[in-house]
Design an enzyme around this catalytic site. Structure first.
Site, short mmCIF file in Angstrom:
data_model
loop_
_atom_site.label_atom_id
_atom_site.label_comp_id
_atom_site.label_asym_id
_atom_site.label_seq_id
_atom_site.Cartn_x
_atom_site.Cartn_y
_atom_site.Cartn_z
N TYR A 58 0.84 -1.20 -0.01
CA TYR A 58 0.04 -0.06 0.09
C TYR A 58 0.86 1.25 -0.08
O TYR A 58 1.86 1.51 0.76
CB TYR A 58 -0.72 0.11 1.33
CG TYR A 58 -1.55 1.26 1.23
CD1 TYR A 58 -2.82 1.62 0.48
CD2 TYR A 58 -1.28 2.30 2.40
CE1 TYR A 58 -3.25 2.62 0.50
CE2 TYR A 58 -2.09 3.51 2.34
CZ TYR A 58 -2.88 3.79 1.39
OH TYR A 58 -3.66 5.07 1.66
N HIS A 88 -5.68 15.47 -5.18
CA HIS A 88 -6.02 15.96 -3.96
C HIS A 88 -6.02 17.37 -3.44
O HIS A 88 -6.19 17.73 -2.60
CB HIS A 88 -5.08 15.23 -2.91
CG HIS A 88 -5.75 13.72 -2.76
ND1 HIS A 88 -5.77 12.77 -3.64
CD2 HIS A 88 -5.95 12.87 -1.59
CE1 HIS A 88 -6.10 11.64 -3.13
NE2 HIS A 88 -6.05 11.65 -2.01
N ASN A 211 0.41 13.24 3.25
CA ASN A 211 -0.12 12.29 4.09
C ASN A 211 0.67 13.11 5.46
O ASN A 211 1.76 12.86 5.64
CB ASN A 211 0.28 10.92 3.74
CG ASN A 211 -1.00 10.17 4.32
OD1 ASN A 211 -1.66 10.50 5.30
ND2 ASN A 211 -1.33 9.00 3.67
N TYR A 296 -14.42 40.71 40.16
CA TYR A 296 -13.67 39.18 39.85
C TYR A 296 -12.71 39.54 38.62
O TYR A 296 -11.21 39.04 38.75
CB TYR A 296 -14.58 38.26 39.41
CG TYR A 296 -15.18 37.56 40.44
CD1 TYR A 296 -15.26 38.03 41.77
CD2 TYR A 296 -16.30 36.37 40.22
CE1 TYR A 296 -16.08 37.24 42.75
CE2 TYR A 296 -16.97 35.65 41.00
CZ TYR A 296 -16.80 36.21 42.23
OH TYR A 296 -17.64 35.24 43.20
N ARG A 299 -9.70 40.86 40.75
CA ARG A 299 -9.53 40.02 42.08
C ARG A 299 -9.11 38.68 41.63
O ARG A 299 -8.19 38.09 42.02
CB ARG A 299 -10.54 40.10 43.17
CG ARG A 299 -10.05 39.23 44.01
CD ARG A 299 -11.26 38.80 44.95
NE ARG A 299 -12.55 39.65 44.83
CZ ARG A 299 -13.67 39.16 45.34
NH1 ARG A 299 -13.67 37.90 46.00
NH2 ARG A 299 -14.64 39.84 45.26
N PHE A 344 -1.61 9.65 10.88
CA PHE A 344 -2.21 10.86 9.97
C PHE A 344 -3.27 11.65 10.76
O PHE A 344 -3.76 12.60 10.66
CB PHE A 344 -2.41 10.74 8.74
CG PHE A 344 -2.97 9.40 8.59
CD1 PHE A 344 -4.41 9.28 8.95
CD2 PHE A 344 -2.54 8.29 7.76
CE1 PHE A 344 -5.25 8.07 8.73
CE2 PHE A 344 -3.32 7.13 7.56
CZ PHE A 344 -4.75 7.13 7.98
N GLU A 430 -12.58 6.72 5.49
CA GLU A 430 -12.19 7.44 6.56
C GLU A 430 -13.38 7.86 7.59
O GLU A 430 -14.27 8.93 7.00
CB GLU A 430 -11.48 8.70 6.13
CG GLU A 430 -10.25 8.35 5.19
CD GLU A 430 -9.63 9.31 4.62
OE1 GLU A 430 -10.51 10.59 4.37
OE2 GLU A 430 -8.83 9.31 3.86
#
Length: 521
Positions: A58, A88, A211, A296, A299, A344, A430
């Site tokens: 792969y 991509h 990637n 506040y 303080r 990734f 995914e």
């Protein structure tokens, strides 16, 4: 080292947030360590052996994602890598700022230098050549979900590296200022103009370029660096406001902090004590003051600013580790193993970015409340309404507080976490994604908002201290006042305030107050 002489050496192991800022913002030069180059060559031999033997692995000779079961013929492996980068590069929207693209380029170089990607050193050499020449590609900020890494932003970089698309170039003058970035046109021509050549991608190098988590991690490194500066500056502004409002530093007593035992709170209180030390304004109301406690926003600064520091320490740890993390897939090991995994996936940094947005919003809301007390005649201890010398005829800082309120409100909206969202992508391969770039965009926007809110507080507090003269504030607050006045004059009559706010926001972002108002924090 000075900015002109500093050199950052990439070895895949020791890159720091400070290094990222030096290269991304200050344009420090970068080179590749010989040890990293040798390690890259060894794992590249593993990939070469796979191709020569015809093993099906792969990322080397298969399709990607949902298409990973499709084996690719050896004579089409180069075509596969180029097509991967092109396909991509599908990002949209506004372009990432130059410094964020430079950070991404640096981080991508460093992860390749780590040696687990199986890529040739040629890829790092080109990226570092581009950084050192000041050229970078346009990278749209939208289109990444942070799973399989920041595919679209990194692919935009990959397209430029193969000589396609366009590149920007920023010209730096000898005194260190920069012209606006401009298009240098065709990527190949631009690279060659600077003595560089586009790469011809070999097996696995396309997926190696895209990637990883480097886009959102680059943004995170710069954002957390900015946040650290804001944290210190918020104390300077808070100390100025405390003195201007005739507040008391008693709540910063070390014994109170020790009784709780929270580290960040103790450090915050210590810093505040140092900033208000020697205050003549404090002495002016030590006796006979009918008030028992401050609000506040004054303080409880240690109780709010302190947890922010604790969070920043944790966030910096996450980001610092990710700078030197192997986030490619599959990973190539020197013993010949090629192992697929999920490094990734961007949840680590996405969750840190979400926390960054949340804690910086707390800084924003505290500062905005102090601004309101400075300008509001019902709460500002006798100061003129809206800090105007002629209230009514002049509106003073009335709208500056409204601007701060609007920014703080936006921060609250942006504090909703992105990393808890998910939507399946890539044919549900995914199926759980962290939305890391969304978290990065939100955190960056919050940080910019807080820089402007703190700028408004600094401006208002300085005006208030002018009205308290000749009594002086504490030593750190006094230095803060002097820095404000070196950039912005007093408001004697109404004027357009936007340029003043922006000038001080730039000073906050540039570390003027965190770098020059130094006490032991």
């Amino acid at each position: 080292m000075t900015q002109a002489t500093k050199m950052v050496t990439l070895d895949g192991e020791s890159l720091t947030i400070e290094d990222v800022r030096s290269v991304a913002v200050d344009c420090a030069k970068v080179n590749l360590a010989n040890t990293a180059r040798a390690r890259m060559l060894r794992t590249r031999e593993v990939v070469t052996g796979i191709v020569e033997r015809g093993d099906v692995v792969y990322g080397v000779n298969t399709g990607f994602g949902k298409l990973s079961e499709v084996a690719i013929a050896s004579d089409r492996l180069s075509e596969l890598q180029v097509n991967l980068v092109r396909s991509h590069s599908a990002g949209v929207g506004p372009l990432l700022p130059e410094r964020e693209v430079r950070a991404m380029m640096l981080l991508r170089s460093n992860v390749l230098a780590k040696g687990y990607s199986g890529a040739r050193p040629d890829l790092v050499d080109l990226l570092l050549g581009m950084l050192n020449a000041g050229i970078y590609p346009p990278v749209p900020e939208q289109g990444s979900v942070g799973a399989s890494g920041d595919l679209a932003p990194l692919a935009a970089l990959g397209v430029a590296m193969i000589g396609e698309g366009m590149l920007y170039h920023r010209s730096w003058h000898s005194h260190g200022t920069a012209e606006a970035p401009r298009s240098s046109g065709n990527a190949t021509d631009t690279l060659r103009r600077f003595g560089l050549e586009p790469v011809t991608l070999e097996p696995k190098e396309g997926i190696t370029l895209i990637n990883g988590t480097q886009a959102h991690t680059g943004i995170a490194a710069l954002a957390v660096s900015d946040a650290r500066s804001i944290w210190h500056t918020a104390h300077v502004a808070g100390a100025m406001s405390l003195d201007a409002l005739l507040g008391t530093p008693v709540p910063f007593d070390a014994r109170i902090q020790d009784a709780r035992g929270q580290a960040g709170q103790a450090r915050s209180a210590e810093l505040l004590r140092s900033l208000v030390e020697g205050s003549e304004l404090r002495e002016s109301h030590r006796l006979g003051d009918p008030r028992v406690q401050d609000a506040y926003a004054l303080r409880c600064m240690p109780q709010v600013h302190g947890p922010v520091l604790d969070a920043l320490d944790w966030i910096e740890g996450i980001v610092s580790r990710e700078l030197n993390a192997a986030t490619d897939n599959p990973l190539v090991f020197e013993n010949g193993d090629v192992v697929s995994g999920g490094n990734f996936h961007g949840l680590a940094v996405a969750s840190a970015l979400d926390l960054l947005a949340i804690v910086m919003t707390n800084i924003a809301t505290m500062s905005e409340r102090r601004i309101d007390r400075l300008v509001n005649p019902d709460f500002n201890q006798g100061l003129p309404a809206f800090l105007s010398k002629e209230p009514g005829v002049h509106s003073g800082f009335m709208m500056a507080q409204v601007t701060a309120a609007g920014l703080a409100a936006e921060c609250k909206v942006l504090s909703h976490p992105a990393s808890v969202d998910t939507i399946p992508t890539d044919g549900s391969r995914e199926d759980v994604v962290p939305m890391a770039m969304g978290a990065a965009w939100k955190a960056r926007r919050v940080v910019a908002n807080v820089q402007r809110i703190i700028a408004i507080e600094l401006m208002c507090a300085a005006q208030a201290l002018d009205f308290r003269a000749p009594l002086k504030p504490g030593r750190g607050a006094l230095t803060g006042h002097q820095i404000v006045r070196s950039l912005v004059p007093p408001l004697d009559a109404d004027r357009v305030l936007s340029p003043d706010i922006e000038a001080l926001a730039v000073a906050v972002a540039s570390g003027w107050f965190s770098g020059r108002v130094r006490v032991d924090d």
